[in-house]
Scaffold this active site. Structure first.
Site, short mmCIF file in Angstrom:
data_model
loop_
_atom_site.label_atom_id
_atom_site.label_comp_id
_atom_site.label_asym_id
_atom_site.label_seq_id
_atom_site.Cartn_x
_atom_site.Cartn_y
_atom_site.Cartn_z
N CYS A 191 0.81 -1.21 0.00
CA CYS A 191 0.00 0.00 0.00
C CYS A 191 0.84 1.26 0.00
O CYS A 191 1.97 1.27 0.49
CB CYS A 191 -0.89 0.02 1.23
SG CYS A 191 -1.90 -1.44 1.40
N ASN A 196 -1.77 2.28 5.88
CA ASN A 196 -0.87 1.18 5.49
C ASN A 196 -0.59 0.35 6.74
O ASN A 196 -0.42 0.92 7.82
CB ASN A 196 0.49 1.71 5.01
CG ASN A 196 0.40 2.33 3.63
OD1 ASN A 196 -0.65 2.35 3.02
ND2 ASN A 196 1.54 2.83 3.16
N GLY A 197 -0.46 -0.96 6.56
CA GLY A 197 -0.15 -1.81 7.71
C GLY A 197 -1.31 -2.75 8.01
O GLY A 197 -2.23 -2.89 7.19
N HIS A 257 21.01 -36.77 -6.45
CA HIS A 257 20.30 -37.16 -5.23
C HIS A 257 18.80 -36.91 -5.34
O HIS A 257 18.10 -36.90 -4.34
CB HIS A 257 20.89 -36.42 -4.03
CG HIS A 257 22.34 -36.73 -3.81
ND1 HIS A 257 22.77 -37.96 -3.40
CD2 HIS A 257 23.45 -35.98 -4.00
CE1 HIS A 257 24.10 -37.96 -3.32
NE2 HIS A 257 24.54 -36.77 -3.68
N ARG A 283 5.14 -0.22 -6.02
CA ARG A 283 5.11 -1.00 -4.79
C ARG A 283 4.11 -2.16 -4.87
O ARG A 283 4.15 -3.05 -4.04
CB ARG A 283 4.73 -0.09 -3.62
CG ARG A 283 5.73 1.02 -3.38
CD ARG A 283 5.18 2.03 -2.40
NE ARG A 283 4.96 1.45 -1.10
CZ ARG A 283 5.84 1.48 -0.10
NH1 ARG A 283 7.00 2.07 -0.27
NH2 ARG A 283 5.57 0.94 1.05
N LYS A 299 14.29 -15.05 -10.09
CA LYS A 299 13.98 -14.03 -11.10
C LYS A 299 13.08 -14.61 -12.17
O LYS A 299 12.09 -13.99 -12.56
CB LYS A 299 15.25 -13.51 -11.80
CG LYS A 299 16.15 -12.57 -11.03
CD LYS A 299 15.63 -11.17 -10.86
CE LYS A 299 14.84 -11.08 -9.58
NZ LYS A 299 15.57 -10.80 -8.37
N LYS A 318 6.35 -4.59 -4.17
CA LYS A 318 7.76 -4.22 -4.08
C LYS A 318 8.25 -4.20 -2.64
O LYS A 318 9.29 -4.76 -2.33
CB LYS A 318 7.97 -2.85 -4.74
CG LYS A 318 9.42 -2.39 -4.77
CD LYS A 318 10.26 -3.26 -5.68
CE LYS A 318 11.73 -2.91 -5.64
NZ LYS A 318 12.55 -3.99 -6.24
N TRP A 376 -3.09 -2.71 -1.47
CA TRP A 376 -2.74 -4.10 -1.80
C TRP A 376 -3.52 -4.95 -0.82
O TRP A 376 -3.27 -4.90 0.38
CB TRP A 376 -1.23 -4.28 -1.64
CG TRP A 376 -0.68 -5.56 -2.16
CD1 TRP A 376 -0.36 -5.84 -3.47
CD2 TRP A 376 -0.36 -6.74 -1.42
NE1 TRP A 376 0.15 -7.11 -3.57
CE2 TRP A 376 0.16 -7.70 -2.34
CE3 TRP A 376 -0.44 -7.10 -0.08
CZ2 TRP A 376 0.58 -8.96 -1.96
CZ3 TRP A 376 -0.02 -8.37 0.31
CH2 TRP A 376 0.49 -9.28 -0.63
N GLU A 423 9.49 -15.29 -10.83
CA GLU A 423 8.64 -14.17 -10.42
C GLU A 423 8.17 -13.31 -11.59
O GLU A 423 7.09 -12.76 -11.53
CB GLU A 423 9.28 -13.32 -9.31
CG GLU A 423 10.46 -12.51 -9.70
CD GLU A 423 11.05 -11.75 -8.52
OE1 GLU A 423 10.29 -11.28 -7.67
OE2 GLU A 423 12.28 -11.63 -8.46
N GLU A 441 19.11 -17.25 -7.17
CA GLU A 441 18.63 -15.94 -7.57
C GLU A 441 18.11 -15.99 -9.02
O GLU A 441 17.09 -15.39 -9.34
CB GLU A 441 19.76 -14.90 -7.40
CG GLU A 441 19.46 -13.50 -7.87
CD GLU A 441 18.26 -12.84 -7.21
OE1 GLU A 441 17.70 -13.38 -6.24
OE2 GLU A 441 17.85 -11.78 -7.72
C1 F6R Z 1 12.77 -10.52 -5.64
C2 F6R Z 1 12.54 -9.50 -4.64
C3 F6R Z 1 12.15 -9.92 -3.26
C4 F6R Z 1 12.83 -9.03 -2.22
C5 F6R Z 1 12.32 -9.37 -0.81
C6 F6R Z 1 13.04 -8.56 0.25
O1 F6R Z 1 13.13 -9.97 -6.86
O2 F6R Z 1 12.64 -8.33 -4.91
O3 F6R Z 1 12.44 -11.26 -3.04
O4 F6R Z 1 14.21 -9.23 -2.31
O5 F6R Z 1 10.95 -9.10 -0.74
O6 F6R Z 1 12.87 -7.22 0.03
P1 F6R Z 1 13.86 -6.14 0.66
O7 F6R Z 1 15.20 -6.35 0.02
O8 F6R Z 1 13.26 -4.81 0.32
O9 F6R Z 1 13.90 -6.41 2.13
#
Ligand code: F6R
Length: 609
Positions: A2, A97-98, A504, A27, A485, A604, A73, A488, A481
């Site tokens: 949010c 928010n929250g 295994h 976000r 990527k 985000k 959100w 997602e 990673e």
């Molecule tokens: C993946 C991604 C998330 C963040 C995770 C932690 O591309 O962006 O996995 O890495 O939500 O977020 P931060 O780094 O803001 O604590």
């Protein structure tokens, strides 16, 4: 997640609020709304994008000098118009928010007091609770303060009332909120980027603060009700940093910004001839000099950065290190070590799980805390004794790219500092590492030039449902990673394994429909990795190998190889090997036609647990 924007001004605030919401879109959200006070409350809400809210506001000719706006959100209740913020009660409106944890209890109390509810949200209880107290005191600040004192959980709230058309009241606990200072106009926002077109002068509210904001005045009160001064910061961000420029997506822009982001992040170090603890804070030498272990707490991509760092720290600094998924840490019984350095890693600095894990670590008597974070003045930087700011600039694409590689840069500096403090670096090694860091941005630029080759691979991924990523040693977290990527943003199911684990179990999945992406640096494990690749080929698996230039794996019908320029890059190799994987997921997502910057279901900044 949010987002909040609010404004009180002598001009029409509707364009300011809508532009602020547009800047918070990254976000993640599923509905948006605003309330303007112009005589009475005028509320417009819309499911979907800010663009449709903008169109609705234009159609209804909404305008006024004070208002609050929100992107939601969904947590409590579906993403419907009736659940969208602002929520109203009597003549007042609230954005939030929250998460309010005691909302059910408050809801039944308020129903008993005669309030009826129009939404399923936890936020609506806040609106009614403020209204309840407002009826008694007729003072918006007093009513907000009393209501806030009864809220359990996390909140950042903005409140306006038609009785006070020049007054914006806000409060925060657990969720970020800041005040933007203008000339004869003032603003609130959950994220500074929302306000950059109108001001760079900001005041961050602290836990429990309540603020009363007018055209010419800003009064902040702490949780005990004392009037307090909060310092004014000039944001280093500029309005155009969050613009797309000539790129098609923010993710693409952010991948290409990495040489610049690394240059800026490493500036503090490469300008020096010696490794210095002060890169992490003025008293870092004292704190870091006493630690005998490192515990990382982080989520998602930031957790993968932590995993890489554990390899560096044990190998180069000779210090035990382990990485914990932040959302798990506080719910398990761990053995606290008061001499451990607790390192949180976060792009946003406001991830609820990471913040809660840090607080838990502290509650166990572990007070040597450091955060590696991309947002100055974020909750994590304020809650940590030491900090290292990655200078990636705003990261708008939901998939983290430049934040990850700059986190790795910061973590490598931490490794060098701890190695030096522990007497594990000769002066020659010190010079060697600093020299390697100086050339990193250029090398990264050369890796970015491989994009056409990576794009050509991506065409083969569009019709795949699954993919396997392999790496060994310090490159295993890079495989993790790469898989994160890909899943997602392209929604292709991807798994990552240390290549030696294949036999295994996961080898059972390998057939001609399973692309196997492998990171192949020319390190001491290359011989073993080549044997692992033979295991894949023998089962008909098609290999996509990202190799150092001198690794000696050649192309064939089912073995595709992209070679990084030059030979092995030593300890910095994981940073360079990350970039082709980022480009691969980006182009695979383009092939699949997904929403690259705003993948479904994701946000985000994950500000709820
Ligand atoms: C993946 C991604 C998330 C963040 C995770 C932690 O591309 O962006 O996995 O890495 O939500 O977020 P931060 O780094 O803001 O604590």
């Amino acid at each position: 997640m949010c987002g909040i924007v609010g404004a009180v001004a002598q001009r029409n605030v509707v364009p300011i609020l809508l532009e602020g919401l547009r800047r918070l879109e990254y976000r993640g959200y599923d509905s948006a709304g605003l309330v303007i006070i112009n005589g009475g409350l005028q509320r417009v809400r819309s499911i979907g994008r800010v663009a449709s809210l903008t169109a609705d506001c234009a159609a209804q000719q909404v305008h006024g000098h004070i208002g609050i706006a929100h992107t939601r959100w969904a947590t409590h209740g579906a993403p419907t118009e009736s659940n969208a913020h602002p929520h109203v009660s009597g003549g007042l409106a609230v954005v939030h928010n929250g998460i309010i944890e005691n909302h059910e209890e408050l809801r039944s109390r308020l129903k008993g007091a005669g309030f009826s509810f129009a939404s399923e949200t936890d936020t609506e209880v806040i609106a009614h609770l403020i209204e309840l107290y407002y009826r008694q005191s007729k003072d918006l600040l007093d009513a907000t303060r009393k209501a806030a004192a009864e809220l359990e959980g996390a909140y950042a709230i903005g409140v306006v009332s038609e009785d006070s058309p020049n007054r914006l009241v806000c409060a925060r606990k657990g969720s970020p909120l800041l005040i933007g200072l203008g000339i004869e106009e003032n603003f609130i926002a959950s994220d500074v980027s929302a306000l950059l077109p109108v001001t760079q002068r900001v005041m961050y509210l602290e836990e429990g603060d309540v603020a009363d904001i007018g055209l010419l005045s800003v009064n902040v009160f702490d949780a005990a009700g004392n009037k307090v001064d909060r310092s004014v910061h000039i944001s280093e961000l500029s309005a155009d940093m969050a613009e797309l420029g000539n790129y098609r997506h923010f993710m693409q822009k952010e991948i290409h910004e990495q040489p610049r982001a690394l240059t800026d992040t490493l500036l503090i170090a490469v300008a020096q001839d010696h490794i210095q603890p002060e890169w992490f804070g003025f008293d870092a030498a004292e704190i870091l000099g006493k630690v005998d272990a490192v515990t990382f707490l982080a989520c998602g991509t930031s957790f993968h950065a932590a995993k890489v760092a554990t390899y560096w720290l044990e190998e180069i600094a000779g210090i035990p290190a382990h990485a914990e998924v932040a959302s798990e840490y506080r719910y398990r019984t761990s053995v606290p070590n008061p001499n451990a350095l607790i390192v949180t890693i976060s792009q946003s600095g406001e991830t609820a799980d990471t913040l809660a894990a840090l607080n838990h670590a502290k509650s166990l008597g572990q007070d040597k805390t450091l955060t590696i974070c991309n947002v100055p003045e974020s909750a994590l930087t304020r809650a940590s004794r030491l900090k290292f700011l990655t200078r990636a600039g705003p990261e708008i694409g939901v998939a983290s790219t430049k934040a990850f590689t700059t986190q790795l840069a910061g973590l490598f500096l931490l490794t060098l500092v701890l190695a030096k403090l522990r007497g594990r670096l000769t002066p020659a090694q010190e010079v060697e590492h600093l020299t390697a860091l100086r050339s990193l941005p250029n090398k990264l630029q050369q890796v970015l030039a491989l994009e056409p080759e990576v794009e050509a691979w991506s065409h083969r991924f569009a019709n795949k449902n699954h993919a396997l990523f392999l790496g060994r040693g310090v490159h295993y977290p890079i495989a993790l990673e790469g898989a994160l990527k890909l899943k997602e943003i392209s929604y292709i199911h991807a798994e990552a394994y240390p290549a030696g684990e294949l036999k295994h179990g996961p080898l059972a999945l390998v057939d001609e429909d399973m692309p196997v992406i492998t990171i192949a640096p020319n390190d001491q494990l290359i011989g073993k990795l080549k044997s692992n690749l033979q295991e894949v080929r023998a089962r008909g698996g098609e290999l996509y190998v990202i190799a150092d230039g001198d690794v000696g794996i050649e192309e064939s019908e089912f073995v595709h190889v992209i070679k990084l320029p030059g030979g092995h890059n030593g300890a910095l190799s994981p940073i360079l090997h990350t970039v082709p994987l980022q480009m691969l997921s980006y182009h695979a997502a383009l092939q699949k036609g997904t929403d690259v910057d705003k993948p479904r279901n994701l946000a985000k900044s994950v500000t709820v647990e």
